[in-house]
Design a protein around this motif. Structure first.
Motif, PDB file in Angstrom:
ATOM      1  N   VAL A   1      26.526  30.861  24.325  1.00 10.28           N
ATOM      2  CA  VAL A   1      27.848  30.242  24.438  1.00 10.28           C
ATOM      3  C   VAL A   1      28.657  30.636  23.215  1.00 10.28           C
ATOM      4  O   VAL A   1      28.178  30.510  22.081  1.00 10.28           O
ATOM      5  CB  VAL A   1      27.751  28.703  24.518  1.00 10.28           C
ATOM      6  N   VAL A   2      29.890  31.105  23.455  1.00  9.56           N
ATOM      7  CA  VAL A   2      30.798  31.456  22.365  1.00  9.56           C
ATOM      8  C   VAL A   2      32.060  30.623  22.516  1.00  9.56           C
ATOM      9  O   VAL A   2      32.787  30.756  23.500  1.00  9.56           O
ATOM     10  CB  VAL A   2      31.152  32.956  22.370  1.00  9.56           C
ATOM     11  N   MET A   3      32.294  29.744  21.565  1.00 16.80           N
ATOM     12  CA  MET A   3      33.456  28.867  21.593  1.00 16.80           C
ATOM     13  C   MET A   3      34.426  29.311  20.501  1.00 16.80           C
ATOM     14  O   MET A   3      34.127  29.214  19.317  1.00 16.80           O
ATOM     15  CB  MET A   3      33.028  27.417  21.370  1.00 16.80           C
ATOM     16  N   THR A   4      35.577  29.820  20.894  1.00 19.63           N
ATOM     17  CA  THR A   4      36.563  30.279  19.932  1.00 19.63           C
ATOM     18  C   THR A   4      37.597  29.187  19.686  1.00 19.63           C
ATOM     19  O   THR A   4      37.918  28.406  20.578  1.00 19.63           O
ATOM     20  CB  THR A   4      37.266  31.552  20.419  1.00 19.63           C
ATOM     21  N   LEU A   5      38.126  29.163  18.465  1.00 20.84           N
ATOM     22  CA  LEU A   5      39.111  28.163  18.062  1.00 20.84           C
ATOM     23  C   LEU A   5      40.373  28.857  17.577  1.00 20.84           C
ATOM     24  O   LEU A   5      40.306  29.917  16.952  1.00 20.84           O
ATOM     25  CB  LEU A   5      38.564  27.298  16.929  1.00 20.84           C
ATOM     26  N   ARG A   6      41.516  28.231  17.822  1.00 24.16           N
ATOM     27  CA  ARG A   6      42.762  28.800  17.313  1.00 24.16           C
ATOM     28  C   ARG A   6      42.959  28.407  15.856  1.00 24.16           C
ATOM     29  O   ARG A   6      42.339  27.457  15.351  1.00 24.16           O
ATOM     30  CB  ARG A   6      43.953  28.316  18.150  1.00 24.16           C
ATOM     31  N   LEU A   7      43.837  29.135  15.183  1.00 24.27           N
ATOM     32  CA  LEU A   7      44.233  28.772  13.833  1.00 24.27           C
ATOM     33  C   LEU A   7      45.130  27.539  13.895  1.00 24.27           C
ATOM     34  O   LEU A   7      46.177  27.558  14.545  1.00 24.27           O
ATOM     35  CB  LEU A   7      44.983  29.929  13.170  1.00 24.27           C
ATOM     36  N   GLN A   8      44.725  26.475  13.223  1.00 27.70           N
ATOM     37  CA  GLN A   8      45.477  25.218  13.248  1.00 27.70           C
ATOM     38  C   GLN A   8      46.603  25.289  12.204  1.00 27.70           C
ATOM     39  O   GLN A   8      46.569  24.616  11.167  1.00 27.70           O
ATOM     40  CB  GLN A   8      44.548  24.052  12.951  1.00 27.70           C
ATOM     41  N   LYS A   9      47.607  26.098  12.488  1.00 31.92           N
ATOM     42  CA  LYS A   9      48.654  26.348  11.500  1.00 31.92           C
ATOM     43  C   LYS A   9      49.410  25.085  11.108  1.00 31.92           C
ATOM     44  O   LYS A   9      49.891  24.960   9.989  1.00 31.92           O
ATOM     45  CB  LYS A   9      49.626  27.400  12.043  1.00 31.92           C
ATOM     46  N   GLU A  10      49.501  24.129  12.036  1.00 33.42           N
ATOM     47  CA  GLU A  10      50.220  22.897  11.730  1.00 33.42           C
ATOM     48  C   GLU A  10      49.491  22.042  10.697  1.00 33.42           C
ATOM     49  O   GLU A  10      50.065  21.094  10.145  1.00 33.42           O
ATOM     50  CB  GLU A  10      50.456  22.087  13.010  1.00 33.42           C
ATOM     51  N   ARG A  11      48.213  22.338  10.435  1.00 31.90           N
ATOM     52  CA  ARG A  11      47.444  21.577   9.447  1.00 31.90           C
ATOM     53  C   ARG A  11      47.206  22.374   8.165  1.00 31.90           C
ATOM     54  O   ARG A  11      46.432  21.949   7.301  1.00 31.90           O
ATOM     55  CB  ARG A  11      46.103  21.145  10.047  1.00 31.90           C
ATOM     56  N   MET A  12      47.829  23.538   8.074  1.00 37.60           N
ATOM     57  CA  MET A  12      47.670  24.377   6.887  1.00 37.60           C
ATOM     58  C   MET A  12      48.947  24.355   6.057  1.00 37.60           C
ATOM     59  O   MET A  12      50.042  24.255   6.599  1.00 37.60           O
ATOM     60  CB  MET A  12      47.385  25.833   7.282  1.00 37.60           C
ATOM     61  N   GLN A  13      48.788  24.500   4.778  1.00 37.94           N
ATOM     62  CA  GLN A  13      49.940  24.756   3.925  1.00 37.94           C
ATOM     63  C   GLN A  13      50.350  26.203   4.129  1.00 37.94           C
ATOM     64  O   GLN A  13      49.502  27.072   4.348  1.00 37.94           O
ATOM     65  CB  GLN A  13      49.602  24.497   2.456  1.00 37.94           C
ATOM     66  N   GLY A  14      51.639  26.461   4.045  1.00 34.58           N
ATOM     67  CA  GLY A  14      52.157  27.779   4.372  1.00 34.58           C
ATOM     68  C   GLY A  14      51.445  28.926   3.693  1.00 34.58           C
ATOM     69  O   GLY A  14      51.209  29.981   4.290  1.00 34.58           O
ATOM     70  N   ALA A  15      51.056  28.748   2.444  1.00 39.11           N
ATOM     71  CA  ALA A  15      50.430  29.841   1.702  1.00 39.11           C
ATOM     72  C   ALA A  15      49.045  30.178   2.224  1.00 39.11           C
ATOM     73  O   ALA A  15      48.516  31.254   1.969  1.00 39.11           O
ATOM     74  CB  ALA A  15      50.339  29.474   0.219  1.00 39.11           C
TER      75      ALA A  15
END
Length: 308
Positions: free
Chosen positions: A220-234
Motif C-alpha cells: 500500500v502506498v499512501m501519498t500526501l499533499r503538501l499542507q501549504k496552509e500550515r507552513m510558513q511561507g519560507a
C-alpha cells in the motif's frame, strides 16, 4: 460500540471498536453508494456540519451520510456566521444546542478545538472530529483502513508506506494510530527532512529519507499533499523540485509490489506529489476511498447517535 458518543480521535477506539465501525460500514456500503432512498435510522435527528476550514470530500460525504440515514442536515458556513464577528466555537455550539440539534461534525484549524469542545459539551453530546489542525482525522483513517481491507484483506502481513508531508498531516497521524491498532505488518514513512515529524519517531515505524527504497516491496502506498496552509511561507517546497525527488511516478511505483494499491486523501496536486498517470492508473483506489467515506461516516453517525 453503542455507547460511543464522541469520536474525537482514533485514541478513543480499541481494536474491537474500530472493527465494529468497519464492519458496519461494509454492511451500509451498498446503500451508501447506490443513490437509494434514505433509510430512517436517524429520522428526526439533526446533524450540524461545523466546518471552519474548506472541504469538499469530508463535508459532502458527511452531509450525504446523514441524509442517507434520514437525518436533517445543517451545513454551517463559518464565513457567513457569527464566528466571523468573533463568536467562539463553544458559544456557537451552545447556540445550536439550544435549538435542539443532535450531533456535531467539526472541522477546525486548531489541534485542540474539537477535544476542548467535547470536554465542555460533556460525554453525552454526539461529536465527530472531521479534521483538527495537524493532529487528527479519524474518519479518514477509518475509510482508508476499509479501502485497504477491501483489496488486501487482513492488515497483519502488509507493508504500508505513507509518503509526503508527514509533519503537517492529520491524515498521517490518524492512519498511523489506526493501522498500528489493527496490527499492520510493517508501517513505513518517507519524507524530506523538513517534512518529517518528531512526534512520529517511534522505533516501530520504519522511516526512509528517499522514496525509492521506501517503495520496495510495499503493498500500500499512501501519498500526501503538501499542507501549504500550515507552513510558513519560507518553508514551502517548490512543487517541481519536490516532484523530481518525491513525486509518485509510474517508474517509482514499479518498485512496489505489482499489485500494490495507491491511495491519496485528496485534494491531489498532480505533478507535485503524484503523477496523473498514477492517480488515474489501474493501481489507484483514490475514488474508492471517496465512496467508502460515505459508508464510514454513516456508520459513525449511527454509532454516536445511538442508532447502531
Amino acid at each position: 460500540m453503542t455507547d460511543l458518543r464522541q469520536l474525537t480521535d482514533i485514541d478513543v477506539l480499541d481494536r474491537a471498536g474500530a472493527l465494529a465501525l468497519l464492519d458496519r460500514a461494509d454492511a451500509l456500503h451498498g446503500h451508501a453508494t447506490a443513490r437509494a432512498p434514505a433509510l430512517d435510522r436517524l429520522a428526526g435527528r439533526t446533524v450540524v456540519n461545523l466546518f471552519f476550514e474548506n472541504s469538499t470530500r469530508t463535508r459532502t460525504s458527511f452531509s450525504l451520510a446523514a441524509r442517507r440515514l434520514g437525518a436533517e442536515v445543517i451545513d454551517f458556513n463559518a464565513h457567513t456566521s457569527s464566528t466571523a464577528k468573533g463568536e467562539s466555537l463553544v458559544d456557537t455550539w451552545r447556540t445550536l444546542d439550544a435549538m435542539g440539534c443532535h450531533a456535531y461534525v467539526i472541522r477546525h484549524g486548531s489541534d485542540d478545538a474539537v477535544a476542548e469542545l467535547a470536554k465542555v459539551a460533556g460525554p453525552e453530546v454526539a461529536i465527530v472530529n472531521a479534521g483538527s489542525g495537524a493532529s487528527a482525522h479519524p474518519t479518514q483513517a477509518l475509510l482508508d483502513a476499509m479501502t485497504i481491507r477491501h483489496h488486501k484483506g487482513d492488515w497483519s502481513g502488509l507493508r504500508v508506506l505513507i509518503v509526503g508531508d508527514i509533519r503537517h498531516s492529520r491524515v498521517a497521524r490518524s492512519n498511523i494510530k489506526l493501522l498500528r491498532l489493527l496490527g499492520v505488518g510493517e508501517l513505513r514513512t518517507a519524507a524530506p527532512p523538513s517534512l518529517r515529524a518528531a512526534d512520529l519517531s517511534d522505533p516501530d515505524i520504519v522511516h526512509f529519507d528517499a522514496l525509492g527504497p521506501a517503495l520496495e516491496g510495499c503493498d500500500v502506498v499512501m501519498t500526501l499533499r503538501l499542507q501549504k496552509e500550515r507552513m510558513q511561507g519560507a518553508n514551502i517546497p517548490d512543487g517541481e523540485h519536490y516532484f523530481r525527488q518525491w513525486g509518485l511516478t509510474p517508474e517509482r511505483l514499479a518498485l512496489a509490489k505489482p499489485d500494490a494499491i495507491v491511495m491519496h486523501p485528496g485534494p491531489m496536486n498532480r505533478g507535485t506529489e503524484i503523477d496523473g498517470a498514477v492517480a488515474d492508473g489501474p493501481q489507484s483506489v483514490i475514488l474508492e476511498q471517496v465512496g467508502n467515506g460515505v459508508a464510514i461516516r454513516m456508520a459513525v453517525l449511527e454509532t454516536v447517535l445511538g442508532a447502531a
